[in-house]
Design a protein around this motif. Structure first.
Motif, short mmCIF file in Angstrom:
data_model
loop_
_atom_site.label_atom_id
_atom_site.label_comp_id
_atom_site.label_asym_id
_atom_site.label_seq_id
_atom_site.Cartn_x
_atom_site.Cartn_y
_atom_site.Cartn_z
N MET A 16 0.76 -1.34 -0.14
CA MET A 16 -0.06 0.00 0.16
C MET A 16 0.89 1.32 0.21
O MET A 16 0.30 2.32 -0.18
CB MET A 16 -0.81 0.18 1.34
CG MET A 16 -0.34 -0.13 2.59
SD MET A 16 -1.29 0.66 3.87
CE MET A 16 -0.07 0.86 5.07
N ALA A 17 2.05 1.06 0.13
CA ALA A 17 3.02 2.24 0.44
C ALA A 17 4.45 1.72 -0.13
O ALA A 17 4.74 0.77 -0.11
CB ALA A 17 2.95 2.88 1.50
N VAL A 18 5.19 2.90 -0.27
CA VAL A 18 6.78 2.34 -0.53
C VAL A 18 7.40 3.27 0.41
O VAL A 18 7.29 4.55 0.49
CB VAL A 18 7.07 2.86 -1.81
CG1 VAL A 18 8.43 2.73 -2.16
CG2 VAL A 18 6.33 1.87 -2.82
N ILE A 19 8.56 2.73 1.09
CA ILE A 19 9.44 3.34 1.99
C ILE A 19 10.84 3.33 1.14
O ILE A 19 11.17 2.00 1.03
CB ILE A 19 9.27 2.74 3.24
CG1 ILE A 19 9.99 3.57 4.37
CG2 ILE A 19 9.73 1.41 3.36
CD1 ILE A 19 9.78 3.27 5.81
N GLU A 20 11.47 4.27 1.30
CA GLU A 20 12.86 4.40 0.65
C GLU A 20 13.88 4.90 1.41
O GLU A 20 13.83 5.87 1.96
CB GLU A 20 12.98 5.34 -0.68
CG GLU A 20 11.82 4.63 -1.53
CD GLU A 20 12.47 4.84 -3.13
OE1 GLU A 20 13.28 4.94 -3.28
OE2 GLU A 20 11.32 5.24 -3.97
N SER A 21 14.84 4.14 1.73
CA SER A 21 16.31 4.61 2.39
C SER A 21 17.04 5.03 1.51
O SER A 21 16.71 5.06 0.20
CB SER A 21 16.68 3.34 3.25
OG SER A 21 17.18 2.47 2.46
N VAL A 22 18.34 5.41 1.83
CA VAL A 22 19.42 5.72 0.83
C VAL A 22 19.64 4.56 -0.25
O VAL A 22 19.75 4.84 -1.27
CB VAL A 22 20.56 6.10 1.56
CG1 VAL A 22 21.70 6.57 0.66
CG2 VAL A 22 20.53 7.32 2.49
N LYS A 23 19.52 3.57 0.51
CA LYS A 23 20.11 2.28 -0.47
C LYS A 23 18.92 1.41 -1.32
O LYS A 23 19.34 1.12 -2.32
CB LYS A 23 20.55 1.14 0.67
CG LYS A 23 21.62 0.44 0.02
CD LYS A 23 22.83 0.76 -0.47
CE LYS A 23 23.38 0.12 -1.78
NZ LYS A 23 24.34 1.03 -2.55
N ALA A 24 17.57 1.44 -0.82
CA ALA A 24 16.59 0.82 -1.46
C ALA A 24 15.33 1.16 -1.12
O ALA A 24 15.00 1.99 -0.18
CB ALA A 24 16.93 -0.81 -0.86
N ALA A 25 14.37 0.66 -1.99
CA ALA A 25 12.85 0.93 -2.00
C ALA A 25 12.37 -0.35 -1.38
O ALA A 25 12.73 -1.33 -1.84
CB ALA A 25 12.43 1.13 -3.26
N ASN A 26 11.39 -0.13 -0.56
CA ASN A 26 10.80 -1.30 -0.04
C ASN A 26 9.21 -1.24 0.24
O ASN A 26 8.83 -0.02 0.36
CB ASN A 26 11.07 -1.63 1.63
CG ASN A 26 12.53 -1.99 1.46
OD1 ASN A 26 13.23 -2.99 1.43
ND2 ASN A 26 13.38 -1.08 1.65
N ASP A 27 8.54 -1.93 -0.04
CA ASP A 27 7.05 -1.93 0.13
C ASP A 27 6.51 -1.94 1.56
O ASP A 27 7.08 -2.78 2.36
CB ASP A 27 6.22 -3.35 -0.78
CG ASP A 27 6.17 -2.99 -2.17
OD1 ASP A 27 6.08 -1.95 -2.76
OD2 ASP A 27 6.74 -3.99 -2.83
N ILE A 28 5.66 -1.50 1.83
CA ILE A 28 4.89 -1.34 3.10
C ILE A 28 3.70 -1.97 2.85
O ILE A 28 2.85 -1.62 1.93
CB ILE A 28 4.74 -0.08 3.69
CG1 ILE A 28 6.08 0.45 3.96
CG2 ILE A 28 3.75 -0.05 4.92
CD1 ILE A 28 5.94 1.98 4.61
N TYR A 29 3.24 -3.13 3.63
CA TYR A 29 2.06 -4.20 3.21
C TYR A 29 1.04 -3.74 4.33
O TYR A 29 1.16 -3.50 5.46
CB TYR A 29 2.20 -5.52 3.44
CG TYR A 29 3.25 -6.05 2.49
CD1 TYR A 29 3.19 -6.34 1.13
CD2 TYR A 29 4.73 -5.81 2.93
CE1 TYR A 29 4.17 -6.63 0.15
CE2 TYR A 29 5.76 -6.20 1.89
CZ TYR A 29 5.29 -6.63 0.53
OH TYR A 29 6.32 -6.91 -0.39
N ALA A 30 -0.37 -3.55 3.89
CA ALA A 30 -1.48 -3.21 4.74
C ALA A 30 -1.51 -4.46 5.72
O ALA A 30 -1.59 -5.71 5.48
CB ALA A 30 -2.72 -3.32 3.81
N PRO A 31 -1.47 -4.08 7.09
CA PRO A 31 -1.46 -4.95 8.07
C PRO A 31 -2.94 -5.59 8.10
O PRO A 31 -3.09 -6.50 8.82
CB PRO A 31 -0.84 -4.46 9.27
CG PRO A 31 -1.26 -2.96 8.97
CD PRO A 31 -1.51 -2.88 7.65
#
Lengths: 353, 126
Positions: free
Chosen positions: B57-72
């Motif tokens: 449902m969302a994307v969180i990005e650190s300097v190094k990588a993009a990660n998905d955030i899932y609806a709990p």
């Protein structure tokens, strides 16, 4: 998977380990931004034990290398080093490396971890009488101490051992090699020592105040300075002229070298592409390797990013891409495609910082 | 690692506050933010979007990588923490407070029983 002689120390220090070029290496300890800033402002230490170390010896060593590498080996005095490139016959980049002259008959080459075997195969396929190539990579551990305080740190550790001048090399007892080089754009030095001694140096350098830094910060630091990463920004499909490394290519030197004809032709007829610095112009996701570079409207694909990251020092997204020369001029408006949307970007002057 | 007792947690390190099922705040755990480090960009869903449990449902990005955030949990996104789009630092600094990302109106509150409680999540990350 190869492991650094400092592997256990990295785990003790809380490093996140990831595979890189066949090695399990620390990507970060407390965080990329903090490590990045430590190097820009003070001093940090990187484990670079994965890097390859080759030695070329013999009466004809310098001349042989000058016939295989792009920079001019004959410009080096004893104790001096130069950045140089190894090309194939088409002018594509096999590897970029630093070549140091220890004496007229002894040269030290620091090459990329992922390219050690290819480099050796290429060099060995051009043998010369009386020239010997040795691979000492497994015998050395290596550290890069980088940042404006790196020379001060060394002076407190070893006041009797002077660092070499910029780009230089010096050697001490017990196989210790010091090179005044790096990959961050800051002052610093690289220390090579037999694997069994590297942990002692790592501990002493940490105790003297260097911040342990991982490959994540190494990547953001080099990208801000537009230092290319082989395998990403350099490849067999582009020449060093396209990569903007003309300064390290000496087309006028006496020796021919593989790829020279392609480079001469490009110089005469113009470059098909240029490795171009691109920055996001507004709030946008960080650009990353392989994202599409498009025109300002977002319709036409102009290239793909070979590197990309959020720049900790500049607080915005930056990247590199091979683009047609006519659009590779600073100020040209572009866009970057991220997950199906486009975000505004523009061509920047190199380096970013 | 901070694991507040009143929250529920997914395997993929999202937390959800079950006490307000009409607008249950969701974020990523202290453990997740420490693993990510340096969150530099968040892409959040639109208000009104329906999400299913486990859906990106969302994307969180650190300097190094993009990660998905899932609806709990499943339901409708009824509020989005717009401030994080401009300045995502609270995700690192205050993951259970200012770092909340969306509020979900739960369509099936019973789903929360399938999530970790604090004790089980502590084991999950140990």
């Amino acid at each position: 998977m190869n492991r650094s002689p400092l592997h256990d120390r990295h785990l003790e220090l809380g490093a996140r380990m990831l595979p890189f070029a066949g090695w399990e290496m620390p990507i970060q300890y407390q965080g990329i931004v903090a490590e990045h800033n430590a190097v820009r402002e003070k001093v940090g230490v990187f484990d670079i034990s994965h890097m390859g170390e080759l030695v070329v010896t013999g009466a004809g060593a310098g001349d042989w290398l000058n016939g295989l590498l792009t920079n001019d080996v004959s410009h080096l005095a004893n104790g001096q080093g130069q950045y140089t490139l190894m090309l194939n016959e088409d002018g594509g980049v096999i590897d970029d490396l630093i070549l140091y002259r220890r004496s007229a008959e002894n040269f030290f080459l620091v090459v990329n971890a992922s390219k050690i075997d290819e480099d050796i195969d290429w060099l060995s396929s051009h043998p010369a009488e009386g020239v010997e190539l040795l691979n000492l990579s497994s015998g050395y551990g290596a550290l890069a101490v980088q940042g404006p305080k790196s020379a001060d740190l060394w002076a407190t550790l070893e006041p009797s051992i002077l660092l070499p001048d910029r780009n230089g090399i010096s050697e001490r007892e017990q196989g210790l090699i010091l090179c005044r080089t790096g990959y961050t754009g800051e002052d610093g030095f690289e220390l090579f020592a037999p694997v069994e001694q590297i942990e002692k140096w790592f501990s002493r350098i940490l105790e003297a105040g260097a911040v342990p830094c991982g490959l994540g910060a190494r990547d953001t630091l080099r990208l801000e300075k537009c230092y290319p990463l082989n395998g990403s920004d350099l490849d067999l499909g582009h020449t060093p002229l396209e990569a903007g490394l003309r300064f390290f290519v000496k087309l006028e030197k006496a020796n021919d070298f593989p790829g020279k004809e392609t480079l001469l032709e490009q110089r005469k007829n113009g470059l098909p592409s240029r490795l171009t610095a691109i920055a996001m112009t507004g709030k946008a996701p960080p650009p990353r390797h392989d994202y599409e570079v498009r025109d300002e409207e977002g319709g036409e694909v102009l290239g793909t990013l070979t590197s990309g990251s959020m720049s900790p020092s500049l607080g915005k997204g930056i990247g590199l891409a091979y683009l047609a020369p006519e659009i590779a001029t600073p100020g040209t408006a572009l866009s970057i495609a991220v997950r199906g949307r486009v975000f505004p970007a523009e061509v920047m002057k190199k380096p970013f910082l | 690692m901070n694991v507040p007792d009143q929250l529920r947690f997914s395997d993929s390190h999202e937390w959800i506050d079950p006490t307000t099922p009409d607008a249950a705040p969701v974020g990523v755990s202290d453990h997740a933010q420490a693993e990510l480090t340096d969150v530099v960009y968040l892409e959040l869903p639109e208000v009104g979007r329906m999400v299913s449990k486990g859906e990106p449902m969302a994307v969180i990005e650190s300097v190094k990588a993009a990660n998905d955030i899932y609806a709990p949990a499943s339901g409708e996104i009824v509020e989005v923490n717009e401030g994080l789009a401009e300045a995502p630092e609270p995700v690192n600094e205050d993951p259970y407070g200012g770092g909340w990302m969306v509020k979900i109106k739960l369509s099936d509150p019973a789903e929360l029983e399938t999530l970790h409680d604090a004790g089980s999540y502590r084991e999950h990350i140990s």
